[in-house]
Design a protein around this motif. Structure first.
Motif, PDB file in Angstrom:
ATOM      1  N   ARG A 166      -2.818 -87.600 112.104  1.00  0.00           N
ATOM      2  CA  ARG A 166      -2.805 -88.342 113.370  1.00  0.00           C
ATOM      3  C   ARG A 166      -2.577 -87.493 114.593  1.00  0.00           C
ATOM      4  O   ARG A 166      -2.738 -87.978 115.704  1.00  0.00           O
ATOM      5  CB  ARG A 166      -1.709 -89.402 113.313  1.00  0.00           C
ATOM      6  N   GLY A 167      -2.129 -86.237 114.418  1.00  0.00           N
ATOM      7  CA  GLY A 167      -1.753 -85.391 115.558  1.00  0.00           C
ATOM      8  C   GLY A 167      -0.282 -85.573 115.883  1.00  0.00           C
ATOM      9  O   GLY A 167       0.311 -86.622 115.583  1.00  0.00           O
ATOM     10  N   LEU A 168       0.314 -84.569 116.464  1.00  0.00           N
ATOM     11  CA  LEU A 168       1.758 -84.605 116.725  1.00  0.00           C
ATOM     12  C   LEU A 168       2.157 -85.641 117.774  1.00  0.00           C
ATOM     13  O   LEU A 168       3.268 -86.145 117.740  1.00  0.00           O
ATOM     14  CB  LEU A 168       2.261 -83.227 117.159  1.00  0.00           C
ATOM     15  N   MET A 169       1.276 -85.918 118.707  1.00  0.00           N
ATOM     16  CA  MET A 169       1.628 -86.895 119.743  1.00  0.00           C
ATOM     17  C   MET A 169       1.855 -88.278 119.135  1.00  0.00           C
ATOM     18  O   MET A 169       2.611 -89.068 119.666  1.00  0.00           O
ATOM     19  CB  MET A 169       0.559 -86.959 120.826  1.00  0.00           C
ATOM     20  N   VAL A 171      -1.426 -78.688 111.568  1.00  0.00           N
ATOM     21  CA  VAL A 171      -0.124 -78.864 112.232  1.00  0.00           C
ATOM     22  C   VAL A 171       0.066 -77.792 113.308  1.00  0.00           C
ATOM     23  O   VAL A 171       0.546 -78.090 114.396  1.00  0.00           O
ATOM     24  CB  VAL A 171       1.020 -78.853 111.204  1.00  0.00           C
ATOM     25  N   ALA A 172      -0.343 -76.557 113.011  1.00  0.00           N
ATOM     26  CA  ALA A 172      -0.183 -75.481 113.997  1.00  0.00           C
ATOM     27  C   ALA A 172      -0.981 -75.778 115.262  1.00  0.00           C
ATOM     28  O   ALA A 172      -0.473 -75.617 116.380  1.00  0.00           O
ATOM     29  CB  ALA A 172      -0.611 -74.145 113.398  1.00  0.00           C
ATOM     30  N   VAL A 173      -2.219 -76.228 115.102  1.00  0.00           N
ATOM     31  CA  VAL A 173      -3.037 -76.568 116.266  1.00  0.00           C
ATOM     32  C   VAL A 173      -2.378 -77.706 117.051  1.00  0.00           C
ATOM     33  O   VAL A 173      -2.257 -77.649 118.283  1.00  0.00           O
ATOM     34  CB  VAL A 173      -4.475 -76.946 115.836  1.00  0.00           C
ATOM     35  N   ALA A 174      -1.929 -78.720 116.351  1.00  0.00           N
ATOM     36  CA  ALA A 174      -1.263 -79.846 117.013  1.00  0.00           C
ATOM     37  C   ALA A 174       0.026 -79.388 117.679  1.00  0.00           C
ATOM     38  O   ALA A 174       0.362 -79.831 118.782  1.00  0.00           O
ATOM     39  CB  ALA A 174      -0.978 -80.957 116.002  1.00  0.00           C
TER      40      ALA A 174
END
Length: 192
Positions: free
Chosen positions: A25-28, A105-108
């Motif tokens: 879902r992305g970190l946001m 996760v790193a990109v997010a």
């Protein structure tokens, strides 16, 4: 007798859930509630271990860093500076399921940290450490044509960019690895 709880194990369980939610879902969109649902625990348990979302994010980043370090420790590292740099940079490429999850996760996390300067400190420290390690190997290799700091920045940026391209489906892992190998040859010389 009260049940003994391994708090580090619980925090790691929650971090694993956070990584899966972030990758999907992305970190946001990560929330204590989403992490709790993914881990199969209550939101109260998540709050017991992490007071804030930022605290949870930094712990998840620490878990990823520890996993990369464990893979590096388990990997047979070559004797040359080029081989040591290659071993480190290959860990950044999403060449298997674990590294794909970590890469997402790193990109997010990079995007999240761009809007959260207090969280970005941890990311900058990790990047500075990797750059310093690569620069040290470049100095050891005696590459005269390039400043070791510039070589380190270029190689690290290349690996991170290749990871983004693999995650986005622009390249496959094999092509990304071949590009990394070619640049390692240019910067540190071919493996002998």
């Amino acid at each position: 007798m009260p049940k003994l709880v391994d708090h580090h194990e619980r925090r790691t369980l929650l971090a694993d859930a956070l990584l899966r939610v972030a990758a999907e879902r992305g970190l946001m969109d990560v929330s204590l509630r989403h992490v709790a649902a993914e881990a199969g625990v209550t939101a109260g348990m998540v709050q017991h271990y992490f007071r804030t979302k930022d605290e949870m994010m930094v712990f998840a980043l620490d878990v990823v860093a520890a996993r990369v370090a464990a893979r590096l420790d388990a990997e047979e590292v070559g004797a040359t500076p080029r081989a040591r740099v290659r071993t480190l940079l290959v860990q950044l490429l999403p060449l298997d399921a674990a590294r794909e999850l970590e890469g997402r996760v790193a990109v997010a996390f990079h995007a999240y940290a761009a809007a959260r300067p207090d969280v970005a400190v941890r990311l900058r420290d990790d990047t500075r450490g990797m750059r310093a390690a690569i620069a040290h190997e470049a100095r050891t290799a005696g590459v005269a044509a390039l400043d070791p700091e510039a070589a380190a920045t270029g190689l690290l940026s290349l690996a991170e960019g290749l990871a983004v391209h693999v995650l986005g489906g622009h390249l496959d892992g094999g092509h990304a690895l071949a590009v990394l190998e070619a640049h390692l040859d240019l910067v540190l010389g071919p493996e002998r």
